[in-house]
Enzyme design. Structure first.
Site, PDB file in Angstrom:
ATOM      1  N   ASP A  15      57.266  32.703  10.646  1.00 51.11           N
ATOM      2  CA  ASP A  15      57.969  32.662   9.240  1.00 51.11           C
ATOM      3  C   ASP A  15      59.414  32.198   9.174  1.00 51.11           C
ATOM      4  OD1 ASP A  15      55.627  34.151   7.187  1.00 51.11           O
ATOM      5  OD2 ASP A  15      55.494  34.742   9.134  1.00 51.11           O
ATOM      6  N   ARG A  95      66.470  48.129   9.935  1.00 49.04           N
ATOM      7  CA  ARG A  95      66.918  47.291   9.007  1.00 49.04           C
ATOM      8  C   ARG A  95      68.403  47.372   8.378  1.00 49.04           C
ATOM      9  NH1 ARG A  95      62.219  46.019  10.966  1.00 49.04           N
ATOM     10  NH2 ARG A  95      61.239  44.213  10.221  1.00 49.04           N
ATOM     11  N   ASP A 124      60.310  46.456   4.154  1.00 49.16           N
ATOM     12  CA  ASP A 124      61.504  45.800   4.862  1.00 49.16           C
ATOM     13  C   ASP A 124      62.389  44.998   3.873  1.00 49.16           C
ATOM     14  OD1 ASP A 124      61.245  47.370   7.236  1.00 49.16           O
ATOM     15  OD2 ASP A 124      59.603  45.769   7.822  1.00 49.16           O
ATOM     16  N   SER A 175      50.182  42.102  12.761  1.00 50.03           N
ATOM     17  CA  SER A 175      51.595  42.003  12.640  1.00 50.03           C
ATOM     18  C   SER A 175      52.280  42.978  13.146  1.00 50.03           C
ATOM     19  CB  SER A 175      51.770  41.887  10.840  1.00 50.03           C
ATOM     20  OG  SER A 175      53.105  42.357  10.770  1.00 50.03           O
TER      21      SER A 175
HETATM   22  N1  ARG Z   1      55.126  50.664   7.544  1.00 49.83           N
HETATM   23  C1  ARG Z   1      56.339  50.620   8.128  1.00 49.83           C
HETATM   24  C2  ARG Z   1      57.767  50.710   7.608  1.00 49.83           C
HETATM   25  O1  ARG Z   1      57.510  50.546   6.378  1.00 49.83           O
HETATM   26  C3  ARG Z   1      56.418  49.674   9.342  1.00 49.83           C
HETATM   27  C4  ARG Z   1      56.696  48.379   8.772  1.00 49.83           C
HETATM   28  C5  ARG Z   1      56.510  47.218   9.875  1.00 49.83           C
HETATM   29  N2  ARG Z   1      57.328  46.177   9.289  1.00 49.83           N
HETATM   30  C6  ARG Z   1      56.901  44.930   9.576  1.00 49.83           C
HETATM   31  N3  ARG Z   1      57.652  43.864   9.156  1.00 49.83           N
HETATM   32  N4  ARG Z   1      55.600  44.599  10.064  1.00 49.83           N
HETATM   33  O2  ARG Z   1      58.574  50.994   7.973  1.00 49.83           O
END
Ligand code: ARG
Length: 399
Positions: A15, A95, A124, A175
């Site tokens: 991506d 983040r 995110d 992912s």
């Molecule tokens: N559910 C978790 C969170 O919101 C993990 C997110 C994982 N991020 C990703 N881009 N795959 O913090």
């Protein structure tokens, strides 16, 4: 006219690689790729070069493993932060750090734009966008991957049509987002919350059924709420967390399978491998229980919970989060001592704890010799303690 510049939070994946030509063509930006290493990233130089192959004018790697642990993960550890009681927030904690690095680069490069590759359904995107705006409200945050509507194969074609050849064809059904504080596995078969996670979803932990038949015990030492040593051996944060990941993983500890409430209103099935962070949170809480007064213990639970939510919801840099963190840091001045952690077949628990600041008083607690607790005071105390409810009962209880 000079071209506008945009800093791209780059991962080296499909991506964000496709975002380079996409943003050049669509908006005419010059792209600077920036990859922040928050741990567990391999082959950084080849990832960096991918950014250039994709057409960026510059591509940089920012080493931030230790900073991530000391300034973000360990701050959350002090709060025993587990979202919905289960998830140690590794993605959520990275983040704000990534955002901070992007803002610094934007200032360095005179860029007014920062872009990320987040999809429209995740947390995110919110964390990146809100963190960046907290740090510099004049920067515009772009998330073109939310709108471009291209699937994985289409993205590969998109790059191929432009003669951009990247080693990205391998199909991974999941992912993944990982760093030193944990690993998240989403998508694929996991989207059905009834289906047990397939064995190949896990990378750092063995199946508890295959874990050693012998239990293992280690001692983790803390200073002011921060882990500093394992088995008496002082070590830096990166080494310490990595070591706990390996020990836990070997014993099949640290697998989390949960249905989580996302910030954008969706319930999602999430699978995590969090052996190191989870063991540290257990040990840390155990030590707090030894050195905190009852009032501090109870009050801090609420503060911990609130900070956990703020972290999850992208508000790390908010005034409330700053204030709560300063309360929590103050609370840690006596959280110094050792915890024995025992591992066995998918479990990890505290088998002992000690601290120079322990409030545990054997003479008060003992049922044996040397008892100094005032037995005669107990009766009067209970008399007064129960007085309000007794008065109520006399008033309202029908005889
Ligand atoms: N559910 C978790 C969170 O919101 C993990 C997110 C994982 N991020 C990703 N881009 N795959 O913090």
């Amino acid at each position: 006219m000079e071209k506008e510049r945009c800093i791209l939070a780059y991962s080296g994946g499909l991506d964000t690689s496709a975002l380079v030509p996409y943003m050049q063509e669509k908006f005419g930006y010059e792209i600077v790729c920036a990859l922040v290493n928050v741990g567990r990233m391999k082959d950084l130089e080849s990832l960096r070069l991918r950014g250039l192959t994709a057409g960026a004018i510059e591509s940089v790697v920012i080493e931030a493993e230790e900073e991530f642990l000391t300034d973000y993960a360990f701050e959350a550890l002090k709060a025993n932060a587990l979202y919905e009681g289960k998830y140690p927030l590794h993605s959520a904690l990275s983040r704000p750090l990534i955002s901070k690095k992007m803002v610094e680069l934007a200032h360095q490069w005179g860029a007014k734009y920062i872009a990320h590759g987040c999809t429209a359904k995740g947390n995110d995107q919110v964390r990146m966008d809100v963190s960046i705006r907290c740090l510099d409200p004049d920067i515009t945050v772009l998330g073109p991957a939310r709108e471009w509507g291209m699937t994985r194969p289409q993205l590969l074609d998109y790059l191929a049509e432009r003669g951009i050849d990247l080693p990205l064809t391998k199909k991974n059904p999941y992912s993944i987002d990982e760093n030193l504080w944990g690993r998240a596995i989403e998508c694929g078969e996991l989207e059905d919350p009834w289906v047990a996670p397939p064995a190949d979803a896990y990378q750092f932990t063995v199946d508890p059924a295959d874990a050693p038949d012998e239990a293992e015990e280690i001692v983790v030492s803390f200073e002011k709420g921060i882990p500093v040593a394992i088995d008496g051996q002082k070590m830096g944060p990166v080494e310490l967390v990595e070591k706990l990941d390996i020990i836990g993983g070997k014993h099949g500890f640290g697998r989390v399978d949960m249905v989580e409430n996302r910030l954008v209103g969706i319930k999602s099935r999430e699978t995590y491998e969090v052996a190191g962070s989870l063991a540290l949170i257990k040990a840390h809480k155990e030590l707090e229980d030894l050195v905190f007064t009852r009032e501090l213990s109870r009050f801090k639970l609420g503060v911990d919970q609130r900070l956990t939510e703020l972290i999850y919801e992208g508000l790390w840099f908010s005034p409330l989060a700053y204030c709560l963190r300063s309360f929590i840091t103050e609370s840690q001045k006596h959280v110094t001592g050792d915890v024995r952690l025992k591992y066995y077949k998918g479990n990890c628990w505290a088998a002992g704890r000690r601290s120079p600041y322990s409030l545990y008083d054997t003479n008060l607690a003992t049922y044996g010799h040397g008892d100094t607790f005032s037995h005669e005071s107990a009766k009067g105390f209970i008399q007064l303690w129960g007085l309000p409810v007794e008065v109520y009962a006399r008033k309202h209880q029908a005889k």
